[in-house]
Design a protein around this motif. Structure first.
Motif, short mmCIF file in Angstrom:
data_model
loop_
_atom_site.label_atom_id
_atom_site.label_comp_id
_atom_site.label_asym_id
_atom_site.label_seq_id
_atom_site.Cartn_x
_atom_site.Cartn_y
_atom_site.Cartn_z
N LEU A 1 31.03 11.77 -33.15
CA LEU A 1 31.30 12.25 -31.96
C LEU A 1 30.90 13.72 -31.92
CD1 LEU A 1 33.95 10.04 -30.60
CD2 LEU A 1 31.67 10.00 -29.46
N GLU A 2 31.41 14.12 -33.10
CA GLU A 2 31.49 15.83 -33.01
C GLU A 2 30.05 16.12 -33.34
OE1 GLU A 2 32.70 19.59 -33.83
OE2 GLU A 2 33.72 18.21 -32.77
N ASP B 1 27.48 14.40 -32.02
CA ASP B 1 26.32 13.91 -30.84
C ASP B 1 25.52 13.03 -31.78
OD1 ASP B 1 25.87 13.44 -28.57
OD2 ASP B 1 24.59 15.03 -28.34
N HIS C 1 36.36 3.05 -28.33
CA HIS C 1 35.30 4.71 -28.36
C HIS C 1 34.49 4.67 -27.14
CE1 HIS C 1 37.06 5.14 -32.32
NE2 HIS C 1 36.79 3.85 -32.61
N PRO C 2 34.86 4.89 -26.11
CA PRO C 2 34.27 4.94 -24.91
C PRO C 2 32.90 6.10 -24.85
CG PRO C 2 35.96 5.87 -24.35
CD PRO C 2 36.13 5.30 -25.53
N LYS C 3 32.99 7.26 -25.66
CA LYS C 3 32.28 8.21 -25.64
C LYS C 3 31.19 8.15 -26.70
CE LYS C 3 35.46 11.49 -23.59
NZ LYS C 3 36.23 12.49 -23.70
N LEU C 4 31.39 7.15 -27.50
CA LEU C 4 30.28 6.72 -28.63
C LEU C 4 29.04 6.01 -28.02
CD1 LEU C 4 29.63 6.94 -31.54
CD2 LEU C 4 30.88 4.84 -31.98
N ARG C 5 27.75 6.48 -28.20
CA ARG C 5 26.75 5.89 -27.91
C ARG C 5 26.42 4.79 -29.11
NH1 ARG C 5 25.17 10.92 -28.29
NH2 ARG C 5 23.28 10.68 -29.43
N ARG D 1 18.87 11.71 -28.52
CA ARG D 1 18.92 13.17 -28.52
C ARG D 1 17.42 13.75 -29.03
NH1 ARG D 1 22.22 11.24 -25.33
NH2 ARG D 1 24.29 12.18 -25.00
N ASN E 1 28.36 2.73 -22.35
CA ASN E 1 27.98 3.62 -23.63
C ASN E 1 27.26 2.52 -24.44
OD1 ASN E 1 30.52 2.01 -23.92
ND2 ASN E 1 30.83 3.22 -25.88
N GLN F 1 34.93 -0.42 -26.52
CA GLN F 1 36.10 -0.08 -25.66
C GLN F 1 37.09 1.04 -26.22
OE1 GLN F 1 37.54 -4.03 -24.69
NE2 GLN F 1 37.45 -3.36 -22.52
N GLU G 1 34.90 10.09 -35.33
CA GLU G 1 35.11 11.39 -34.72
C GLU G 1 33.91 12.30 -35.40
OE1 GLU G 1 37.21 12.48 -32.33
OE2 GLU G 1 37.63 10.33 -31.93
#
Length: 288
Positions: free
Chosen positions: A141-142, A144, A166-170, A285, A201, A164, A138
Motif C-alpha cells: 500500500l505504501e 502503491d 485490506h479494502p485499499k489494496l488492489r 499505474r 478493490n 475485505q 502495508e
C-alpha cells in the motif's frame, strides 16, 4: 477505475519470460517439451508488433527474489515491458524491507505469492499469519503496488476474507480464477465470482482460459465464463492478457487474441479499449 478516453495503447497484461538454466522453476519439468525451453523478449516482441500490442506486464514464474530481479533486469533492457509482478516471501520478517527495495525499480508493479501451489488453501486468510503478512501488505500500500492472486475456485472464500481485510489494496485475480471449462463445471465458481465482484478493490484477468478449456477449446466453450466475468466485474475491472508462453500448449498467440476480440465484439470502443489496455494502465499505474 475506468478511463473516460482511450489510451490507444494495447497491453498484454500477463506473460512470462524464463531461462531454463536458472533452475528455480520447480514446476517446469523436462517432459513439458513445449515449455521446457528459454522464452525471451526476442521471441515475443515480433508477435506483439504484428498484432499491435505496445506493452506487456511480465509475471513471475518462480518463487524466488532472484527471478524477480532477473525480470527487472529484462525490463530495464526492453521497452516493451511496462511492468513486472514479482515474488516475495510475505511471511518473512524481511518482506517489508524487500518490497520497499524492489519498489525503487520504476517497473516493479507488485507481487504474486503463487497461492495455488501453497500446501494450505487458507494460507492467505489464516489468523496466525496476520501480523507478518499485514506488514508486507502495508508496504504494498505504501508503494502503491498490486497484489496478484493465482488461485483456483477453492481459494476464493479465503481470498474474499483477505480482500475485505485490506479494502485499499488492489487485487488482481489471474485467469478468471481458473474455472473448470474443460468439464463445463459452473458452480461453485460462478457463485463465488459473483460474491467477490462486490468488492471494488478486486479485478480479474481475462487470461489463461484456453488452458482451462484444453485442446478442444472453442469460442463457444469460453463464452459463458467470459460473459459471467463481464456481467459481475463490468468492463472496467477486466484486464486482458495472453499467458504466453503457457498458452502455446493449447493454441497460438494470434488465435487467443482473435478469440478474445470475438468474445468482446459486442462492446463499444471505449469498453474494448478498457479491457485490452486502459484497465491495465490504471490498475498497474503505468502512466502510459
Amino acid at each position: 477505475m475506468n478511463s473516460t478516453t482511450s489510451t490507444s495503447v494495447r497491453i498484454d497484461a500477463h506473460q512470462h519470460y524464463w531461462t531454463i538454466q536458472r533452475s528455480d522453476y520447480g514446476w517446469l519439468k523436462p517432459e513439458m517439451t513445449l515449455l521446457y525451453q528459454d522464452f525471451q523478449p526476442r521471441d515475443l516482441e515480433p508477435l506483439l508488433a504484428r498484432h499491435g500490442i505496445a506493452k506487456t506486464i511480465v509475471i513471475q514464474a518462480a518463487p524466488s527474489i532472484e527471478e524477480t530481479e532477473y525480470l527487472l533486469d529484462l525490463a530495464t533492457q526492453h521497452a516493451s515491458i511496462a511492468g513486472v509482478i514479482g515474488w516475495v516471501d510475505m511471511l518473512s520478517s524481511k518482506a517489508p524491507e524487500t518490497i520497499a527495495r524492489l519498489a525503487q525499480h520504476p517497473k516493479f508493479r507488485g507481487i504474486r505469492p503463487m497461492l495455488q501451489d501453497l500446501p494450505q488453501d487458507h494460507w492467505i486468510s489464516a489468523g496466525k499469519h496476520q501480523a507478518p503478512f499485514d506488514a508486507a501488505v502495508e508496504q504494498l500500500l505504501e508503494h502503491d503496488l498490486v497484489f496478484e492472486a493465482l488461485v483456483y475456485t477453492r481459494h476464493l472464500d479465503y481470498l474474499h476474507v483477505f480482500a475485505q481485510r485490506h479494502p485499499k489494496l488492489r487485487i488482481i485475480i489471474d485467469h478468471g480464477a481458473k474455472p473448470e471449462i474443460a468439464s463445463a463445471t459452473w458452480t461453485p465458481w460462478a457463485d463465488k465470482i459473483a460474491v467477490l465482484a462486490k468488492l471494488p478493490n478486486v479485478a480479474r484477468k481475462l487470461s489463461g482460459l484456453i488452458t482451462e478449456a484444453g485442446p478442444r477449446w472453442s469460442v463457444d466453450s469460453l463464452r459463458p465464463y467470459v460473459n459471467h466475468l463481464m456481467r459481475h466485474f463490468g468492463t472496467n475491472r477486466l484486464i486482458w492478457g495472453s499467458d504466453w508462453p503457457i498458452l502455446t500448449t493449447d493454441t497460438i498467440y494470434p488465435k487467443w487474441l482473435s478469440a478474445s476480440e470475438m468474445l468482446l465484439k459486442d462492446l463499444n470502443e471505449l469498453e474494448r479499449d478498457a479491457v485490452f489496455g486502459d484497465n491495465a494502465n490504471l490498475f498497474y499505474r503505468l502512466n502510459l
